[in-house]
Motif scaffolding. Structure first.
Motif, mmCIF file in Angstrom:
data_model
loop_
_atom_site.group_PDB
_atom_site.id
_atom_site.type_symbol
_atom_site.label_atom_id
_atom_site.label_comp_id
_atom_site.label_asym_id
_atom_site.label_seq_id
_atom_site.Cartn_x
_atom_site.Cartn_y
_atom_site.Cartn_z
ATOM 1 N N TYR A 164 0.970 38.071 -69.494
ATOM 2 C CA TYR A 164 0.861 38.711 -70.810
ATOM 3 C C TYR A 164 -0.250 39.745 -70.700
ATOM 4 C CZ TYR A 164 1.404 38.833 -75.899
ATOM 5 O OH TYR A 164 1.685 39.207 -77.198
ATOM 6 N N PHE A 165 0.130 41.011 -70.585
ATOM 7 C CA PHE A 165 -0.768 42.017 -70.040
ATOM 8 C C PHE A 165 -0.572 43.335 -70.781
ATOM 9 C CE2 PHE A 165 -1.860 44.583 -65.983
ATOM 10 C CZ PHE A 165 -3.220 44.504 -66.238
ATOM 11 N N SER A 192 -4.897 39.707 -71.272
ATOM 12 C CA SER A 192 -4.666 39.662 -69.827
ATOM 13 C C SER A 192 -4.697 38.204 -69.402
ATOM 14 C CB SER A 192 -5.748 40.469 -69.095
ATOM 15 O OG SER A 192 -5.579 40.377 -67.699
ATOM 16 N N ARG A 193 -3.533 37.558 -69.399
ATOM 17 C CA ARG A 193 -3.499 36.122 -69.101
ATOM 18 C C ARG A 193 -2.105 35.685 -68.658
ATOM 19 N NH1 ARG A 193 -1.554 34.187 -74.151
ATOM 20 N NH2 ARG A 193 -1.970 35.635 -75.871
ATOM 21 N N HIS A 194 -2.085 34.576 -67.925
ATOM 22 C CA HIS A 194 -0.845 34.000 -67.419
ATOM 23 C C HIS A 194 -0.422 32.764 -68.204
ATOM 24 C CE1 HIS A 194 -0.633 36.480 -63.730
ATOM 25 N NE2 HIS A 194 -1.943 36.420 -63.763
ATOM 26 N N THR A 195 -1.258 32.351 -69.156
ATOM 27 C CA THR A 195 -0.974 31.137 -69.925
ATOM 28 C C THR A 195 -1.146 31.420 -71.411
ATOM 29 O OG1 THR A 195 -3.284 30.437 -69.643
ATOM 30 C CG2 THR A 195 -1.660 29.549 -68.093
ATOM 31 N N THR A 196 -0.644 30.502 -72.227
ATOM 32 C CA THR A 196 -0.784 30.643 -73.671
ATOM 33 C C THR A 196 -0.911 29.255 -74.283
ATOM 34 O OG1 THR A 196 0.130 31.719 -75.632
ATOM 35 C CG2 THR A 196 1.700 30.583 -74.180
ATOM 36 N N VAL A 197 -1.065 29.224 -75.584
ATOM 37 C CA VAL A 197 -1.054 27.965 -76.338
ATOM 38 C C VAL A 197 -0.021 28.109 -77.446
ATOM 39 C CG1 VAL A 197 -3.402 27.239 -75.831
ATOM 40 C CG2 VAL A 197 -3.006 28.838 -77.705
ATOM 41 N N SER A 198 0.444 27.000 -77.932
ATOM 42 C CA SER A 198 1.522 26.983 -78.915
ATOM 43 C C SER A 198 1.007 27.330 -80.315
ATOM 44 C CB SER A 198 2.183 25.600 -78.941
ATOM 45 O OG SER A 198 2.992 25.439 -80.085
ATOM 46 N N ALA A 199 1.610 28.350 -80.926
ATOM 47 C CA ALA A 199 1.266 28.687 -82.305
ATOM 48 C C ALA A 199 1.630 27.531 -83.238
ATOM 49 C CB ALA A 199 1.991 29.957 -82.725
ATOM 50 N N GLU A 200 2.742 26.887 -82.957
ATOM 51 C CA GLU A 200 3.178 25.769 -83.803
ATOM 52 C C GLU A 200 2.185 24.615 -83.740
ATOM 53 O OE1 GLU A 200 7.135 22.925 -84.493
ATOM 54 O OE2 GLU A 200 6.948 24.156 -82.675
#
Length: 302
Positions: A164-165, A192-200
């Motif tokens: 995510y860039f 600038s990242r390869h990971t995320t967290v769940s909005a839900e």
């Protein structure tokens, strides 16, 4: 008002040239003002660049701010000299008996690891636990934000199919919150990242408010309901050219990296990228220092 930093810190001369108000310890001691004491745990590999980015923002408010840089004792950085670390940084054992008005924990390029696999994870957990009683307000950035969400609230990060860039559009769910006071309804910020967290997962958590997310529903600014912890999954502190530097670095490594989204004019890496997020960055840091630190912190810590 100024930030109070060591006289020999390399960032000092750059800040002075940019007309950021800096002050050394001798002059600060002559002023009858209660300065804010901010601790920065800098986990980024190029520490001097991150120092400069954060000091620009912390030095642009009416408040006098004392800065203390913290490094991990359980991991030795390979991208900065031992002299720089020994001169300008301290370890947690040296500060854990103190109280601080604010704590900033930066990102770190270790997203591929599970949190428990990180060599300094236990040390970081100790710092986060200590901050509950000894820091007025905590600001977590990128990987630091994901670490805080996991440690304090049990929300896991998850891998993305691709990085995510780029510079993305965001909205605000609660414009009356003081942290985003003065923000436009829609604003840009770099990620600038390869990971995320769940909005839900965040929206369902009883202790958290999802204050801002991208048009793709990726969480950006998360606020604990007690206003103690602020998690920012992107990099508002980045310079205009930081994403370009990361892109060129990955290209040289032969990595399969896409051009950052909505960053270069006409998506042309030969063109100079603009900084389209600067004003909101200054607003956020100013609002944090004023409303979540200065207005909440005791004048005399016990």
């Amino acid at each position: 008002m100024p930030i109070n930093i060591p006289r020999e810190l390399p960032a000092r001369e750059t800040l002075k040239k940019e007309k950021i108000f800096v002050m050394d310890e001798d002059r600060a001691r002559t002023q009858d003002i209660r300065p804010l004491n901010i601790l920065i745990l800098n986990l980024m590999p190029e520490k001097e660049k991150t120092e400069l980015q954060l000091l620009r923002l912390l030095g642009n408010t009416p408040l006098q701010v004392n800065i203390n840089f913290l490094r991990t004792a359980t991991y030795q950085s390979k991208n900065v000299s031992n002299y720089h670390l020994d001169t300008f940084y301290t370890t947690f054992d040296m500060v854990k008996s103190r109280k601080f008005d604010g704590l900033i924990i930066t990102g770190a390029p270790i997203e591929h690891l599970e949190f428990e696999e990180v060599s300094y994870w236990r040390e970081l957990q100790e710092v986060m636990d200590w901050s509950v009683e000894n820091v007025t307000s905590n600001l977590y950035i990128c990987w630091g934000a994901q670490a805080a969400l996991y440690h304090h609230y049990g929300i896991k990060k998850k891998s993305l199919p691709e990085k995510y860039f780029g510079v993305f559009n965001h909205d605000i769910s609660l414009p009356t919150e003081k942290l985003v006071q003065g923000f436009n309804d829609h604003f840009l910020a770099p990620h600038s990242r390869h990971t995320t967290v769940s909005a839900e997962a965040i929206e369902k958590h009883p202790e958290l408010t999802l204050l801002s997310k991208t048009d793709e529903n990726s969480p950006f600014i998360i606020l604990s309901n007690d206003r103690k912890n602020i998690m920012i999954t992107g990099h508002l502190e980045y310079d205009a050219t930081t994403l370009r530097d990361e892109y060129e670095r990955d290209v040289k490594k032969g990595l399969d990296i896409a051009v950052p989204v909505n960053y270069f004019p006409n998506d042309d890496p030969e063109k100079t990228p603009p900084n389209s997020w600067r004003s909101h960055t200054h607003l956020l840091f100013s609002n944090w220092l004023n409303y979540y630190v200065y207005q909440e912190t005791p004048y005399h810590w016990n």
